[in-house]
Design a protein around this motif. Structure first.
Motif, PDB file in Angstrom:
ATOM      1  N   LEU A   1       0.835  -1.049  -0.086  1.00 14.61           N
ATOM      2  CA  LEU A   1       0.054  -0.263  -0.149  1.00 14.61           C
ATOM      3  C   LEU A   1       0.925   1.285  -0.009  1.00 14.61           C
ATOM      4  O   LEU A   1       1.748   1.183   1.034  1.00 14.61           O
ATOM      5  N   LYS A   2       0.555   2.234  -0.910  1.00 18.74           N
ATOM      6  CA  LYS A   2       1.115   3.514  -0.824  1.00 18.74           C
ATOM      7  C   LYS A   2       0.175   4.578  -1.020  1.00 18.74           C
ATOM      8  O   LYS A   2      -0.508   4.572  -2.062  1.00 18.74           O
ATOM      9  N   ASN A   3       0.299   5.431  -0.064  1.00 14.95           N
ATOM     10  CA  ASN A   3      -0.986   6.579  -0.156  1.00 14.95           C
ATOM     11  C   ASN A   3      -2.464   5.916  -0.378  1.00 14.95           C
ATOM     12  O   ASN A   3      -3.094   6.544  -1.175  1.00 14.95           O
ATOM     13  N   ASP A   4      -2.592   4.754   0.396  1.00 12.24           N
ATOM     14  CA  ASP A   4      -3.897   4.176   0.242  1.00 12.24           C
ATOM     15  C   ASP A   4      -4.197   3.549  -1.111  1.00 12.24           C
ATOM     16  O   ASP A   4      -5.431   3.462  -1.612  1.00 12.24           O
ATOM     17  N   GLN A   5      -3.283   3.295  -2.015  1.00  8.81           N
ATOM     18  CA  GLN A   5      -3.358   2.668  -3.140  1.00  8.81           C
ATOM     19  C   GLN A   5      -2.517   1.429  -3.300  1.00  8.81           C
ATOM     20  O   GLN A   5      -1.385   1.475  -2.719  1.00  8.81           O
ATOM     21  N   ARG A   6      -3.049   0.390  -3.611  1.00 12.05           N
ATOM     22  CA  ARG A   6      -2.281  -0.975  -3.875  1.00 12.05           C
ATOM     23  C   ARG A   6      -1.566  -0.769  -4.880  1.00 12.05           C
ATOM     24  O   ARG A   6      -1.709  -0.539  -6.194  1.00 12.05           O
ATOM     25  N   ILE A   7      -0.047  -0.888  -4.775  1.00 14.08           N
ATOM     26  CA  ILE A   7       1.072  -0.968  -5.771  1.00 14.08           C
ATOM     27  C   ILE A   7       1.533  -2.271  -5.893  1.00 14.08           C
ATOM     28  O   ILE A   7       1.923  -2.763  -4.951  1.00 14.08           O
ATOM     29  N   ALA A   8       1.713  -2.871  -7.150  1.00 12.37           N
ATOM     30  CA  ALA A   8       2.141  -3.976  -7.241  1.00 12.37           C
ATOM     31  C   ALA A   8       3.031  -4.103  -8.671  1.00 12.37           C
ATOM     32  O   ALA A   8       2.430  -3.407  -9.790  1.00 12.37           O
ATOM     33  N   TYR A   9       4.008  -4.957  -8.750  1.00 13.51           N
ATOM     34  CA  TYR A   9       4.496  -5.039  -9.906  1.00 13.51           C
ATOM     35  C   TYR A   9       5.611  -6.258  -9.895  1.00 13.51           C
ATOM     36  O   TYR A   9       6.191  -6.680  -8.865  1.00 13.51           O
ATOM     37  N   ASP A  10       6.249  -6.676 -11.250  1.00 12.08           N
ATOM     38  CA  ASP A  10       7.438  -7.859 -11.009  1.00 12.08           C
ATOM     39  C   ASP A  10       8.720  -7.157 -10.752  1.00 12.08           C
ATOM     40  O   ASP A  10       8.823  -6.077 -11.619  1.00 12.08           O
ATOM     41  N   ILE A  11       9.472  -7.842 -10.026  1.00  8.74           N
ATOM     42  CA  ILE A  11      10.695  -7.294  -9.333  1.00  8.74           C
ATOM     43  C   ILE A  11      11.854  -7.520 -10.442  1.00  8.74           C
ATOM     44  O   ILE A  11      12.464  -6.885 -11.077  1.00  8.74           O
ATOM     45  N   CYS A  12      12.045  -9.007 -10.639  1.00 14.25           N
ATOM     46  CA  CYS A  12      12.792  -9.630 -11.294  1.00 14.25           C
ATOM     47  C   CYS A  12      12.701 -11.222 -11.554  1.00 14.25           C
ATOM     48  O   CYS A  12      11.717 -11.579 -10.884  1.00 14.25           O
ATOM     49  N   PRO A  13      13.442 -11.710 -12.606  1.00 12.44           N
ATOM     50  CA  PRO A  13      13.199 -13.129 -12.782  1.00 12.44           C
ATOM     51  C   PRO A  13      13.976 -13.861 -11.448  1.00 12.44           C
ATOM     52  O   PRO A  13      14.973 -13.180 -10.849  1.00 12.44           O
ATOM     53  N   THR A  14      13.352 -15.089 -10.960  1.00 13.79           N
ATOM     54  CA  THR A  14      13.918 -15.596 -10.236  1.00 13.79           C
ATOM     55  C   THR A  14      14.366 -17.144 -10.532  1.00 13.79           C
ATOM     56  O   THR A  14      15.247 -17.332 -11.105  1.00 13.79           O
ATOM     57  N   ASN A  15      13.387 -17.886  -9.928  1.00 15.15           N
ATOM     58  CA  ASN A  15      13.700 -19.439  -9.968  1.00 15.15           C
ATOM     59  C   ASN A  15      13.643 -19.680 -11.741  1.00 15.15           C
ATOM     60  O   ASN A  15      14.285 -21.009 -11.866  1.00 15.15           O
ATOM     61  N   ILE A  16      12.990 -19.065 -12.391  1.00 15.76           N
ATOM     62  CA  ILE A  16      12.927 -19.427 -13.774  1.00 15.76           C
ATOM     63  C   ILE A  16      14.367 -19.462 -14.452  1.00 15.76           C
ATOM     64  O   ILE A  16      14.920 -20.133 -15.228  1.00 15.76           O
ATOM     65  N   VAL A  17      15.387 -18.586 -13.916  1.00 13.36           N
ATOM     66  CA  VAL A  17      16.873 -18.447 -14.275  1.00 13.36           C
ATOM     67  C   VAL A  17      17.594 -19.543 -13.342  1.00 13.36           C
ATOM     68  O   VAL A  17      18.517 -20.408 -13.836  1.00 13.36           O
ATOM     69  N   LEU A  18      17.511 -19.474 -12.017  1.00 14.59           N
ATOM     70  CA  LEU A  18      18.088 -20.461 -11.110  1.00 14.59           C
ATOM     71  C   LEU A  18      17.876 -21.942 -11.430  1.00 14.59           C
ATOM     72  O   LEU A  18      18.672 -22.625 -11.589  1.00 14.59           O
ATOM     73  N   ASN A  19      16.515 -22.263 -11.836  1.00 11.10           N
ATOM     74  CA  ASN A  19      16.361 -23.649 -12.217  1.00 11.10           C
ATOM     75  C   ASN A  19      16.959 -23.943 -13.449  1.00 11.10           C
ATOM     76  O   ASN A  19      17.327 -25.219 -13.602  1.00 11.10           O
ATOM     77  N   HIS A  20      17.072 -22.996 -14.329  1.00  8.97           N
ATOM     78  CA  HIS A  20      17.780 -23.476 -15.836  1.00  8.97           C
ATOM     79  C   HIS A  20      19.223 -23.785 -15.620  1.00  8.97           C
ATOM     80  O   HIS A  20      19.706 -24.676 -16.199  1.00  8.97           O
ATOM     81  N   TYR A  21      19.856 -23.287 -14.587  1.00  9.99           N
ATOM     82  CA  TYR A  21      21.374 -23.569 -14.413  1.00  9.99           C
ATOM     83  C   TYR A  21      21.542 -24.560 -13.454  1.00  9.99           C
ATOM     84  O   TYR A  21      22.524 -25.561 -13.445  1.00  9.99           O
ATOM     85  N   THR A  22      20.567 -25.006 -12.355  1.00  7.00           N
ATOM     86  CA  THR A  22      20.773 -26.142 -11.600  1.00  7.00           C
ATOM     87  C   THR A  22      20.459 -27.486 -12.442  1.00  7.00           C
ATOM     88  O   THR A  22      21.014 -28.534 -12.089  1.00  7.00           O
TER      89      THR A  22
END
Length: 356
Positions: free
Chosen positions: A170-191
Protein backbone atom coordinates in the motif's frame (compact mmCIF):
# COMPACT_ATOMS: atom_id res chain seq x y z
CA UNK A 1 -22.45 -14.28 6.09
CA UNK A 2 -21.80 -15.60 2.57
CA UNK A 3 -19.49 -18.53 1.87
CA UNK A 4 -17.87 -20.05 -1.23
CA UNK A 5 -15.99 -23.29 -1.74
CA UNK A 6 -13.67 -22.85 -4.70
CA UNK A 7 -10.86 -24.89 -6.24
CA UNK A 8 -7.98 -22.62 -7.28
CA UNK A 9 -5.71 -24.00 -10.01
CA UNK A 10 -2.35 -22.40 -10.82
CA UNK A 11 0.54 -23.26 -13.14
CA UNK A 12 3.55 -20.99 -12.74
CA UNK A 13 6.48 -20.05 -14.97
CA UNK A 14 8.86 -22.39 -13.14
CA UNK A 15 6.88 -25.31 -14.72
CA UNK A 16 7.34 -27.62 -11.73
CA UNK A 17 3.67 -28.63 -11.62
CA UNK A 18 0.03 -27.63 -11.24
CA UNK A 19 -0.98 -26.26 -7.84
CA UNK A 20 -4.45 -27.11 -6.55
CA UNK A 21 -5.96 -25.40 -3.50
CA UNK A 22 -9.49 -26.06 -2.30
CA UNK A 23 -10.44 -22.97 -0.31
CA UNK A 24 -13.45 -22.06 1.84
CA UNK A 25 -14.10 -18.30 1.82
CA UNK A 26 -16.42 -16.46 4.19
CA UNK A 27 -17.56 -12.87 3.76
CA UNK A 28 -18.88 -10.85 6.70
CA UNK A 29 -17.54 -7.32 7.20
CA UNK A 30 -14.22 -8.62 5.86
CA UNK A 31 -12.98 -11.80 4.16
CA UNK A 32 -11.73 -14.93 5.90
CA UNK A 33 -10.39 -18.12 4.31
CA UNK A 34 -9.38 -21.65 5.12
CA UNK A 35 -7.35 -23.92 2.83
CA UNK A 36 -9.28 -27.20 3.09
CA UNK A 37 -6.71 -29.20 1.13
CA UNK A 38 -3.91 -28.41 -1.32
CA UNK A 39 -1.47 -30.35 -3.44
CA UNK A 40 0.89 -29.98 -6.41
CA UNK A 41 0.63 -32.46 -9.24
CA UNK A 42 4.11 -32.44 -10.87
CA UNK A 43 4.54 -32.05 -14.62
CA UNK A 44 6.04 -35.05 -16.42
CA UNK A 45 9.37 -34.16 -18.07
CA UNK A 46 7.82 -34.10 -21.56
CA UNK A 47 5.26 -31.48 -20.47
CA UNK A 48 7.98 -29.35 -18.85
CA UNK A 49 9.83 -29.44 -22.18
CA UNK A 50 6.72 -28.55 -24.21
CA UNK A 51 5.78 -25.62 -21.96
CA UNK A 52 9.30 -24.18 -22.07
CA UNK A 53 9.54 -24.46 -25.86
CA UNK A 54 6.00 -23.20 -26.60
CA UNK A 55 7.09 -19.55 -26.75
CA UNK A 56 8.62 -20.40 -30.17
CA UNK A 57 5.55 -22.23 -31.54
CA UNK A 58 3.64 -20.88 -34.53
CA UNK A 59 -0.10 -20.19 -34.34
CA UNK A 60 -1.22 -23.69 -35.42
CA UNK A 61 1.20 -25.47 -33.06
CA UNK A 62 0.01 -23.22 -30.21
CA UNK A 63 -3.64 -23.99 -30.89
CA UNK A 64 -2.87 -27.72 -30.88
CA UNK A 65 -0.91 -27.35 -27.66
CA UNK A 66 -3.79 -25.39 -26.09
CA UNK A 67 -6.23 -28.22 -26.88
CA UNK A 68 -3.81 -30.88 -25.65
CA UNK A 69 -3.01 -28.93 -22.47
CA UNK A 70 -6.70 -28.32 -21.69
CA UNK A 71 -7.24 -32.07 -21.82
CA UNK A 72 -4.18 -32.68 -19.61
CA UNK A 73 -5.34 -30.00 -17.14
CA UNK A 74 -8.86 -31.47 -16.99
CA UNK A 75 -7.44 -34.94 -16.22
CA UNK A 76 -5.17 -33.54 -13.49
CA UNK A 77 -8.10 -31.58 -11.99
CA UNK A 78 -10.36 -34.63 -12.03
CA UNK A 79 -7.59 -36.68 -10.38
CA UNK A 80 -7.30 -34.10 -7.59
CA UNK A 81 -11.08 -33.94 -7.07
CA UNK A 82 -11.33 -37.76 -6.96
CA UNK A 83 -8.27 -38.27 -4.70
CA UNK A 84 -9.45 -35.62 -2.23
CA UNK A 85 -13.03 -36.95 -2.33
CA UNK A 86 -14.48 -33.52 -3.15
CA UNK A 87 -18.23 -33.92 -3.54
CA UNK A 88 -19.44 -30.38 -4.32
CA UNK A 89 -17.78 -27.04 -5.11
CA UNK A 90 -19.07 -23.66 -6.28
CA UNK A 91 -16.46 -23.30 -9.04
CA UNK A 92 -13.00 -24.08 -10.36
CA UNK A 93 -10.95 -20.88 -10.77
CA UNK A 94 -8.11 -21.69 -13.14
CA UNK A 95 -5.20 -19.50 -14.22
CA UNK A 96 -4.05 -21.73 -17.09
CA UNK A 97 -0.39 -21.63 -18.12
CA UNK A 98 1.18 -18.46 -19.54
CA UNK A 99 2.87 -19.00 -22.91
CA UNK A 100 3.09 -15.43 -24.23
CA UNK A 101 3.09 -12.27 -22.16
CA UNK A 102 3.84 -9.06 -24.08
CA UNK A 103 1.38 -6.48 -22.72
CA UNK A 104 3.33 -3.72 -24.54
CA UNK A 105 2.06 -5.39 -27.74
CA UNK A 106 -1.41 -6.07 -26.31
CA UNK A 107 -0.66 -9.81 -26.04
CA UNK A 108 -1.13 -12.23 -23.16
CA UNK A 109 -1.93 -15.87 -23.81
CA UNK A 110 -2.65 -18.57 -21.22
CA UNK A 111 -3.33 -22.08 -22.51
CA UNK A 112 -5.91 -24.31 -20.83
CA UNK A 113 -8.62 -21.64 -20.65
CA UNK A 114 -11.17 -23.38 -22.81
CA UNK A 115 -14.82 -24.36 -22.39
CA UNK A 116 -13.62 -27.97 -22.68
CA UNK A 117 -12.28 -27.68 -19.12
CA UNK A 118 -15.81 -27.16 -17.75
CA UNK A 119 -17.17 -29.94 -19.94
CA UNK A 120 -14.57 -32.51 -18.89
CA UNK A 121 -14.65 -31.65 -15.17
CA UNK A 122 -18.46 -31.22 -15.11
CA UNK A 123 -17.93 -28.11 -12.95
CA UNK A 124 -18.46 -24.36 -13.36
CA UNK A 125 -15.09 -22.95 -14.50
CA UNK A 126 -13.84 -19.36 -14.18
CA UNK A 127 -10.68 -18.70 -16.18
CA UNK A 128 -8.79 -16.37 -18.56
CA UNK A 129 -8.33 -13.65 -15.95
CA UNK A 130 -5.56 -11.66 -17.72
CA UNK A 131 -6.86 -10.95 -21.24
CA UNK A 132 -9.52 -8.36 -20.30
CA UNK A 133 -6.97 -6.34 -18.32
CA UNK A 134 -4.57 -6.14 -21.30
CA UNK A 135 -7.51 -5.02 -23.51
CA UNK A 136 -8.11 -2.24 -20.96
CA UNK A 137 -4.50 -1.07 -21.37
CA UNK A 138 -3.16 -2.93 -18.34
CA UNK A 139 -0.19 -5.22 -17.87
CA UNK A 140 -2.43 -8.21 -17.14
CA UNK A 141 -0.12 -8.82 -14.17
CA UNK A 142 0.37 -9.19 -11.33
CA UNK A 143 -3.14 -10.27 -10.33
CA UNK A 144 -2.49 -11.59 -6.82
CA UNK A 145 -2.53 -8.12 -5.11
CA UNK A 146 -6.32 -8.13 -4.69
CA UNK A 147 -5.78 -11.12 -2.39
CA UNK A 148 -2.88 -9.37 -0.65
CA UNK A 149 -5.17 -6.44 0.09
CA UNK A 150 -8.26 -8.34 1.25
CA UNK A 151 -6.78 -11.55 2.72
CA UNK A 152 -3.26 -10.59 3.88
CA UNK A 153 -3.77 -6.98 4.95
CA UNK A 154 -1.89 -7.57 8.23
CA UNK A 155 1.37 -7.30 6.23
CA UNK A 156 2.74 -4.06 4.82
CA UNK A 157 4.09 -5.85 1.75
CA UNK A 158 3.72 -9.26 0.13
CA UNK A 159 6.53 -10.68 -2.00
CA UNK A 160 6.11 -13.84 -4.03
CA UNK A 161 9.24 -15.53 -5.33
CA UNK A 162 8.29 -18.08 -7.99
CA UNK A 163 9.54 -18.05 -11.58
CA UNK A 164 9.66 -14.27 -11.09
CA UNK A 165 9.58 -12.16 -7.93
CA UNK A 166 6.78 -9.65 -7.51
CA UNK A 167 5.74 -7.24 -4.77
CA UNK A 168 2.46 -5.76 -3.60
CA UNK A 169 2.10 -2.99 -0.99
CA UNK A 170 0.00 0.00 0.00
CA UNK A 171 1.22 3.48 -0.89
CA UNK A 172 -0.95 6.51 -0.18
CA UNK A 173 -3.96 4.20 0.28
CA UNK A 174 -3.41 2.69 -3.17
CA UNK A 175 -2.25 -0.88 -3.85
CA UNK A 176 0.99 -0.83 -5.85
CA UNK A 177 2.34 -4.05 -7.36
CA UNK A 178 4.77 -5.11 -10.05
CA UNK A 179 7.30 -7.71 -11.09
CA UNK A 180 10.72 -7.15 -9.53
CA UNK A 181 13.04 -9.53 -11.34
CA UNK A 182 13.32 -13.07 -12.72
CA UNK A 183 14.12 -15.62 -10.03
CA UNK A 184 13.61 -19.41 -10.16
CA UNK A 185 13.03 -19.33 -13.92
CA UNK A 186 16.74 -18.52 -14.21
CA UNK A 187 18.12 -20.43 -11.22
CA UNK A 188 16.38 -23.68 -12.19
CA UNK A 189 17.73 -23.41 -15.75
CA UNK A 190 21.28 -23.54 -14.36
CA UNK A 191 20.71 -26.04 -11.56
CA UNK A 192 19.42 -28.45 -14.22
CA UNK A 193 22.83 -28.21 -15.90
CA UNK A 194 24.21 -29.62 -12.62
CA UNK A 195 21.66 -32.45 -12.67
CA UNK A 196 19.44 -30.88 -9.97
CA UNK A 197 15.87 -29.60 -10.09
CA UNK A 198 16.63 -26.53 -7.96
CA UNK A 199 19.19 -25.04 -5.54
CA UNK A 200 17.91 -26.52 -2.27
CA UNK A 201 18.22 -23.96 0.53
CA UNK A 202 20.53 -21.89 -1.68
CA UNK A 203 23.46 -24.20 -0.90
CA UNK A 204 25.03 -23.87 -4.36
CA UNK A 205 24.71 -20.07 -4.24
CA UNK A 206 26.17 -19.80 -0.74
CA UNK A 207 29.17 -21.98 -1.62
CA UNK A 208 30.24 -20.38 -4.92
CA UNK A 209 31.96 -17.12 -5.81
CA UNK A 210 30.06 -14.11 -7.16
CA UNK A 211 31.16 -12.61 -10.48
CA UNK A 212 31.05 -8.90 -9.62
CA UNK A 213 31.25 -7.72 -13.26
CA UNK A 214 28.35 -9.92 -14.24
CA UNK A 215 26.39 -8.79 -11.18
CA UNK A 216 26.88 -5.15 -12.21
CA UNK A 217 25.66 -5.87 -15.75
CA UNK A 218 22.57 -7.62 -14.41
CA UNK A 219 21.78 -4.78 -12.01
CA UNK A 220 22.04 -2.29 -14.89
CA UNK A 221 19.38 -3.93 -17.07
CA UNK A 222 17.01 -1.14 -18.24
CA UNK A 223 13.87 -2.85 -16.84
CA UNK A 224 14.94 -2.05 -13.27
CA UNK A 225 14.88 1.70 -13.97
CA UNK A 226 11.31 1.61 -15.31
CA UNK A 227 8.50 2.89 -13.10
CA UNK A 228 5.57 0.56 -12.35
CA UNK A 229 3.19 -0.79 -13.51
CA UNK A 230 5.55 -3.27 -15.17
CA UNK A 231 5.70 -7.02 -15.65
CA UNK A 232 8.07 -9.66 -16.99
CA UNK A 233 7.80 -12.77 -19.13
CA UNK A 234 10.03 -15.60 -20.35
CA UNK A 235 10.58 -13.75 -23.65
CA UNK A 236 12.32 -10.89 -21.81
CA UNK A 237 14.53 -13.34 -19.89
CA UNK A 238 15.58 -15.01 -23.12
CA UNK A 239 16.35 -11.68 -24.81
CA UNK A 240 18.01 -9.81 -21.95
CA UNK A 241 19.20 -12.18 -19.21
CA UNK A 242 20.35 -15.48 -20.71
CA UNK A 243 22.64 -13.80 -23.29
CA UNK A 244 24.40 -11.89 -20.47
CA UNK A 245 24.82 -15.03 -18.37
CA UNK A 246 26.06 -17.13 -21.29
CA UNK A 247 28.50 -14.42 -22.43
CA UNK A 248 30.14 -14.53 -18.96
CA UNK A 249 31.40 -18.09 -19.78
CA UNK A 250 31.08 -18.88 -16.08
CA UNK A 251 30.36 -22.33 -14.66
CA UNK A 252 26.71 -22.90 -13.62
CA UNK A 253 27.48 -22.70 -9.88
CA UNK A 254 29.08 -19.23 -10.27
CA UNK A 255 26.11 -18.05 -12.35
CA UNK A 256 23.72 -19.39 -9.67
CA UNK A 257 25.65 -17.56 -6.91
CA UNK A 258 25.79 -14.32 -8.91
CA UNK A 259 22.15 -14.43 -9.95
CA UNK A 260 20.98 -15.21 -6.41
CA UNK A 261 22.83 -12.13 -5.17
CA UNK A 262 21.29 -10.14 -8.02
CA UNK A 263 17.84 -11.30 -6.89
CA UNK A 264 18.58 -10.37 -3.27
CA UNK A 265 19.80 -6.91 -4.26
CA UNK A 266 16.85 -6.17 -6.56
CA UNK A 267 14.21 -7.42 -4.09
CA UNK A 268 16.06 -5.67 -1.24
CA UNK A 269 16.13 -2.32 -3.06
CA UNK A 270 12.42 -2.53 -3.85
CA UNK A 271 11.58 -3.40 -0.22
CA UNK A 272 13.75 -0.57 1.10
CA UNK A 273 11.96 1.93 -1.15
CA UNK A 274 8.53 0.55 -0.19
CA UNK A 275 9.27 0.64 3.55
CA UNK A 276 10.69 4.20 3.48
CA UNK A 277 13.08 3.20 6.29
CA UNK A 278 10.26 2.08 8.59
CA UNK A 279 11.92 -0.68 10.69
CA UNK A 280 8.50 -2.10 11.69
CA UNK A 281 7.58 -2.72 8.03
CA UNK A 282 6.19 -6.29 7.88
CA UNK A 283 6.93 -8.40 4.80
CA UNK A 284 5.32 -11.73 3.89
CA UNK A 285 7.41 -13.91 1.56
CA UNK A 286 5.84 -16.81 -0.33
CA UNK A 287 6.60 -18.98 -3.37
CA UNK A 288 9.35 -21.56 -3.83
CA UNK A 289 12.02 -18.92 -3.27
CA UNK A 290 10.88 -18.58 0.36
CA UNK A 291 12.65 -21.92 0.98
CA UNK A 292 15.95 -20.55 -0.37
CA UNK A 293 17.50 -19.97 3.07
CA UNK A 294 20.57 -18.23 1.65
CA UNK A 295 18.39 -15.77 -0.32
CA UNK A 296 16.21 -14.99 2.73
CA UNK A 297 19.31 -14.43 4.89
CA UNK A 298 20.72 -12.03 2.29
CA UNK A 299 17.39 -10.17 2.17
CA UNK A 300 17.34 -9.80 5.96
CA UNK A 301 20.92 -8.52 5.90
CA UNK A 302 20.22 -6.04 3.10
CA UNK A 303 16.96 -4.61 4.49
CA UNK A 304 16.70 -5.11 8.31
CA UNK A 305 12.91 -5.43 7.88
CA UNK A 306 10.49 -7.80 9.62
CA UNK A 307 10.48 -10.64 7.09
CA UNK A 308 8.06 -13.53 7.64
CA UNK A 309 8.03 -16.87 5.85
CA UNK A 310 4.61 -18.37 6.75
CA UNK A 311 3.55 -22.02 7.09
CA UNK A 312 4.31 -24.25 4.06
CA UNK A 313 0.70 -24.33 2.83
CA UNK A 314 0.64 -20.54 2.38
CA UNK A 315 4.21 -20.46 0.98
CA UNK A 316 3.41 -23.02 -1.68
CA UNK A 317 -0.24 -22.37 -2.49
CA UNK A 318 -0.80 -18.64 -2.02
CA UNK A 319 -1.19 -18.01 -5.77
CA UNK A 320 -3.67 -20.87 -6.21
CA UNK A 321 -5.49 -19.54 -3.11
CA UNK A 322 -5.73 -16.04 -4.59
CA UNK A 323 -6.98 -17.30 -7.96
CA UNK A 324 -9.68 -19.16 -6.04
CA UNK A 325 -10.44 -15.83 -4.32
CA UNK A 326 -10.57 -14.02 -7.68
CA UNK A 327 -13.10 -16.67 -8.70
CA UNK A 328 -15.23 -15.87 -5.63
CA UNK A 329 -15.11 -12.15 -6.46
CA UNK A 330 -16.06 -12.93 -10.07
CA UNK A 331 -19.12 -14.87 -8.86
CA UNK A 332 -20.09 -11.73 -6.88
CA UNK A 333 -19.41 -9.49 -9.91
CA UNK A 334 -17.12 -7.32 -7.79
CA UNK A 335 -13.72 -5.93 -8.80
CA UNK A 336 -10.91 -8.49 -8.75
CA UNK A 337 -8.28 -6.51 -10.68
CA UNK A 338 -6.97 -3.13 -9.53
CA UNK A 339 -5.99 -0.42 -12.03
CA UNK A 340 -3.39 0.94 -9.58
CA UNK A 341 -1.58 -2.40 -9.95
CA UNK A 342 -1.86 -3.23 -13.65
CA UNK A 343 -2.21 0.24 -15.18
CA UNK A 344 -5.59 -0.58 -16.76
CA UNK A 345 -7.99 2.28 -17.39
CA UNK A 346 -10.28 1.15 -14.54
CA UNK A 347 -10.74 -1.36 -11.70
CA UNK A 348 -12.69 -4.27 -13.14
CA UNK A 349 -14.14 -7.73 -12.63
CA UNK A 350 -12.35 -10.23 -14.84
CA UNK A 351 -12.69 -13.91 -15.68
CA UNK A 352 -14.63 -15.89 -18.28
CA UNK A 353 -17.31 -18.23 -16.89
CA UNK A 354 -17.92 -21.58 -18.58
CA UNK A 355 -20.73 -23.91 -17.55
CA UNK A 356 -20.42 -27.70 -18.03
Amino acid sequence: MTSYLILGVMSGTSVDGIDFALVQFQKTQSWAFEIVTARTIPYPKEWQQKLREAVDFDEIALENLDNEYTEFLAKATNTFIKDEKIAQIDAIASHGHTILHRPDQGITYQIGNKKELAKRTEKLVICDFRVQDVKLGGQGAPLVPIGDQLLFGAYDACVNIGGFANISYLKNDQRIAYDICPTNIVLNHYTEKLGLDYDKGGKIASGAKIDQKLLEKLNNLPFYALKPPKSLGLEWVRQEVFPLLEASKQKPEFIIATFTEHMAQQIGQVLSRASQKNADFKVLITGGGAYNTHLIERLKALTSLKITVPEPQIVEFKEALVFAFMGALRLRNTHNILKSVTGAEKDHCSGVIFTP
